[in-house]
Design a protein around this motif. Structure first.
Motif, short mmCIF file in Angstrom:
data_model
loop_
_atom_site.label_atom_id
_atom_site.label_comp_id
_atom_site.label_asym_id
_atom_site.label_seq_id
_atom_site.Cartn_x
_atom_site.Cartn_y
_atom_site.Cartn_z
N GLN A 82 20.19 2.57 -1.68
CA GLN A 82 19.72 3.69 -1.41
C GLN A 82 18.42 4.06 -1.10
O GLN A 82 17.86 4.88 -0.54
CB GLN A 82 20.10 4.30 -2.81
CG GLN A 82 21.57 4.63 -3.19
CD GLN A 82 21.99 5.79 -2.48
OE1 GLN A 82 21.51 6.95 -2.17
NE2 GLN A 82 23.17 5.68 -1.87
N VAL A 83 17.64 3.11 -1.68
CA VAL A 83 16.10 3.17 -0.99
C VAL A 83 16.06 2.90 0.25
O VAL A 83 15.23 3.75 0.91
CB VAL A 83 15.40 1.85 -2.01
CG1 VAL A 83 13.70 1.74 -1.30
CG2 VAL A 83 15.47 2.26 -3.24
N ILE A 84 16.60 2.00 0.83
CA ILE A 84 16.47 1.81 2.24
C ILE A 84 17.10 2.93 2.96
O ILE A 84 16.59 3.46 4.11
CB ILE A 84 17.38 0.57 2.92
CG1 ILE A 84 16.79 -0.55 2.31
CG2 ILE A 84 17.61 0.61 4.26
CD1 ILE A 84 17.38 -1.84 2.33
N ASP A 85 18.51 3.48 2.71
CA ASP A 85 18.81 4.82 3.29
C ASP A 85 18.21 5.99 3.12
O ASP A 85 17.87 6.78 4.01
CB ASP A 85 20.24 5.36 2.64
CG ASP A 85 21.49 4.22 2.93
OD1 ASP A 85 21.29 3.51 4.13
OD2 ASP A 85 22.48 4.19 2.39
N ARG A 86 17.40 6.45 2.04
CA ARG A 86 16.77 7.52 1.66
C ARG A 86 15.27 7.45 2.04
O ARG A 86 14.65 8.37 2.02
CB ARG A 86 17.00 7.95 0.31
CG ARG A 86 18.33 8.28 -0.30
CD ARG A 86 18.60 8.99 -1.46
NE ARG A 86 17.77 8.21 -2.49
CZ ARG A 86 17.36 9.07 -3.55
NH1 ARG A 86 17.85 10.29 -3.87
NH2 ARG A 86 16.70 8.45 -4.29
N ARG A 87 14.81 6.05 2.09
CA ARG A 87 13.36 5.86 2.46
C ARG A 87 12.59 6.21 1.32
O ARG A 87 11.42 6.78 1.52
CB ARG A 87 13.06 6.25 3.85
CG ARG A 87 13.76 5.74 4.95
CD ARG A 87 13.31 6.04 6.24
NE ARG A 87 14.53 5.49 7.33
CZ ARG A 87 14.29 5.60 8.66
NH1 ARG A 87 13.25 6.28 9.12
NH2 ARG A 87 15.12 4.93 9.28
N THR A 88 12.95 6.10 0.07
CA THR A 88 12.09 6.49 -0.94
C THR A 88 12.58 5.46 -2.09
O THR A 88 13.61 5.27 -2.08
CB THR A 88 12.27 8.05 -1.32
OG1 THR A 88 11.28 8.37 -2.19
CG2 THR A 88 13.72 8.18 -1.65
N GLY A 89 11.70 5.53 -3.29
CA GLY A 89 12.10 4.83 -4.16
C GLY A 89 11.02 4.87 -5.40
O GLY A 89 10.20 5.56 -5.15
N ILE A 90 10.90 3.74 -6.21
CA ILE A 90 10.03 3.79 -7.34
C ILE A 90 9.22 2.52 -6.90
O ILE A 90 9.55 1.90 -6.10
CB ILE A 90 10.49 3.79 -8.65
CG1 ILE A 90 11.88 2.71 -8.90
CG2 ILE A 90 11.12 5.06 -9.20
CD1 ILE A 90 12.36 2.51 -10.13
N GLN A 139 -8.50 0.57 -12.62
CA GLN A 139 -8.56 2.08 -12.96
C GLN A 139 -7.05 2.67 -12.81
O GLN A 139 -6.85 3.69 -13.24
CB GLN A 139 -9.35 2.56 -11.35
CG GLN A 139 -9.55 3.95 -11.37
CD GLN A 139 -10.43 4.42 -10.16
OE1 GLN A 139 -11.31 3.49 -9.59
NE2 GLN A 139 -10.37 5.78 -9.82
N ARG A 140 -6.27 1.98 -11.83
CA ARG A 140 -4.76 2.47 -11.74
C ARG A 140 -4.14 2.51 -12.87
O ARG A 140 -3.48 3.42 -13.40
CB ARG A 140 -4.04 1.57 -10.61
CG ARG A 140 -2.76 2.17 -10.31
CD ARG A 140 -2.74 3.39 -9.49
NE ARG A 140 -3.67 3.65 -8.44
CZ ARG A 140 -3.60 3.34 -7.37
NH1 ARG A 140 -2.36 2.92 -6.90
NH2 ARG A 140 -4.43 3.84 -6.28
N LEU A 141 -4.39 1.47 -13.69
CA LEU A 141 -3.70 1.10 -15.01
C LEU A 141 -4.22 2.31 -15.90
O LEU A 141 -3.44 3.06 -16.56
CB LEU A 141 -4.12 -0.13 -15.61
CG LEU A 141 -3.33 -0.59 -16.65
CD1 LEU A 141 -1.77 -0.73 -16.46
CD2 LEU A 141 -3.60 -2.10 -17.12
N GLY A 143 3.53 -0.55 -16.57
CA GLY A 143 3.93 0.99 -16.07
C GLY A 143 3.95 1.15 -14.63
O GLY A 143 3.91 2.18 -14.13
N HIS A 144 3.50 0.10 -13.96
CA HIS A 144 3.42 0.07 -12.50
C HIS A 144 3.97 -1.44 -12.08
O HIS A 144 4.13 -2.30 -12.70
CB HIS A 144 2.10 0.41 -12.04
CG HIS A 144 1.93 1.04 -10.70
ND1 HIS A 144 2.74 2.29 -10.16
CD2 HIS A 144 1.32 0.63 -9.58
CE1 HIS A 144 2.32 2.47 -9.09
NE2 HIS A 144 1.59 1.72 -8.61
#
Length: 274
Positions: free
Chosen positions: A98-106, A163-165, A132-133
Motif C-alpha cells: 500500500q505504501v508503494i501504491d499510494r506513495r505515502t506511509g509512516i 530536537q526532533r525527539l 516515537g519515530h
C-alpha cells in the motif's frame, strides 16, 4: 492449526540469521495475509525499477550526500512520496504494498522503501529505532548523519535528532546513545507489527489483532507483553485453554507485574489456580 501460506512464507524468511533476512520480502509476506492476491514479485520489481532509475541520475562522483540528494529528489519530488500526517493511523500505512501504491506511509514504512532502494544502489543504510519515530543512516565510518524519510529525506545530525525527539514528545527529552543505534531485522519487523497491533486493538478488531500478535511472537517467542495480550484476546473469544497457557506463561516471566492481580483473577475464573 494451519497457518496461512503468507504466514508460512513470513516464518521461513525470519528463521534465517538476522543479517540474511530480506526485509522487503518479509514485509510483503506480512501484507499478504491482509491482501491475499498480492504478488510479492511485482513490488520487489517496483523497488528494482526505482533503484535503476535513480542509478541513471547519480553523478559521476557519487559521494554519500549526493546519493541521498538524488534519492530524495526521485522519491519525493518526482514520485511524490510523502509522510501521511493526516491519516497517520490508517492500517494501510503499515503495509509495504500500500505504501508503494499510494506513495505515502509512516516513518518506518517509508524508511523501508528508502532502505531497499539504497541497498539496490550498493549504498548500505540501517534503520534507527528512535522512540516515537524512525530514522535511517548510511553505514559510513567517517561520518554520522541520519535521514528522516518521513520528512522528505531530511538530513539530520545527532543534535537535530535530539530536537526532533523533543518535538515529538512536546517536552525536552534526554538523548541516550541507544536511541541512535542500528536495529536488527527482527526488531524492525516488530516495530511494524506493533503499529498494526495498536491500530487493530483500538478498532476492537480481534481477528486481526490476534494475527498480528501471533507474528510478533514468531519473531520474539518470549515477549511477555504479547503473551499476555494474546491470552486476553483468547479469553475474550472463549478459547480458555490457550488463554490459560498464555496468561500462566506471562506470570511465570513477570510474577510481579502491575496487572498480576487482574491476570490471576482471570485464571481463577477459568478454573486455574496459580
Amino acid at each position: 492449526m494451519d497457518f496461512p501460506l503468507a504466514r508460512q512464507r513470513f516464518y521461513q524468511e525470519i528463521r534465517q540469521p538476522d543479517e540474511a533476512i530480506d526485509l522487503a520480502k518479509a514485509a510483503l509476506y506480512l501484507a499478504q495475509e491482509e491482501y491475499p492476491d498480492l504478488d510479492a514479485e511485482e513490488y520487489l520489481n517496483a523497488l528494482d525499477t526505482m533503484a535503476a532509475e535513480i542509478k541513471e541520475r547519480l553523478p559521476e562522483e557519487a559521494y554519500p550526500l549526493r546519493i541521498i540528494k538524488t534519492i530524495n529528489q526521485y522519491l519525493y519530488e518526482d514520485l511524490g512520496y510523502y509522510g501521511n500526517k493526516d491519516s497517520y493511523y490508517e492500517p494501510e500505512n503499515s503495509y509495504l504494498n500500500q505504501v508503494i501504491d499510494r506513495r505515502t506511509g509512516i516513518p518506518i514504512t517509508l524508511s523501508l522503501v528508502y532502505l531497499e532502494v539504497a541497498k539496490r544502489l550498493d549504498f548500505p543504510m540501517v534503520g534507527v529505532g528512535m522512540p516515537g519515530h524512525f530514522l535511517i543512516r548510511p553505514v559510513i565510518d567517517e561520518m554520522q548523519i541520519f535521514v528522516d524519510p518521513f520528512s522528505q529525506g531530511e538530513v539530520l545530525f545527532a543534535e537535530d535528532c535530539q530536537q526532533r525527539l523533543s518535538e515529538i514528545y512536546g517536552r525536552p527529552i534526554e538523548m541516550r546513545p541507544e536511541f541512535l543505534q542500528p536495529v536488527t531485522a527482527h526488531y524492525f519487523l516488530v516495530r511494524m507489527l506493533n503499529n498494526l497491533k495498536v491500530i487493530y486493538l483500538n478498532q476492537s478488531d480481534i481477528p486481526r489483532s490476534l494475527a498480528t500478535i501471533e507474528r510478533i511472537l514468531l519473531l520474539f517467542p518470549d515477549s511477555p507483553i504479547d503473551q499476555r495480550d494474546r491470552g486476553l484476546l483468547y479469553y475474550q473469544t472463549g478459547r480458555w485453554t490457550e488463554a490459560s497457557q498464555d496468561l500462566e506463561d506471562y506470570l511465570l516471566q513477570v510474577p510481579d507485574a502491575q496487572d498480576s492481580t487482574v491476570v490471576r483473577e482471570l485464571l481463577r475464573r477459568m478454573g486455574r489456580e496459580v
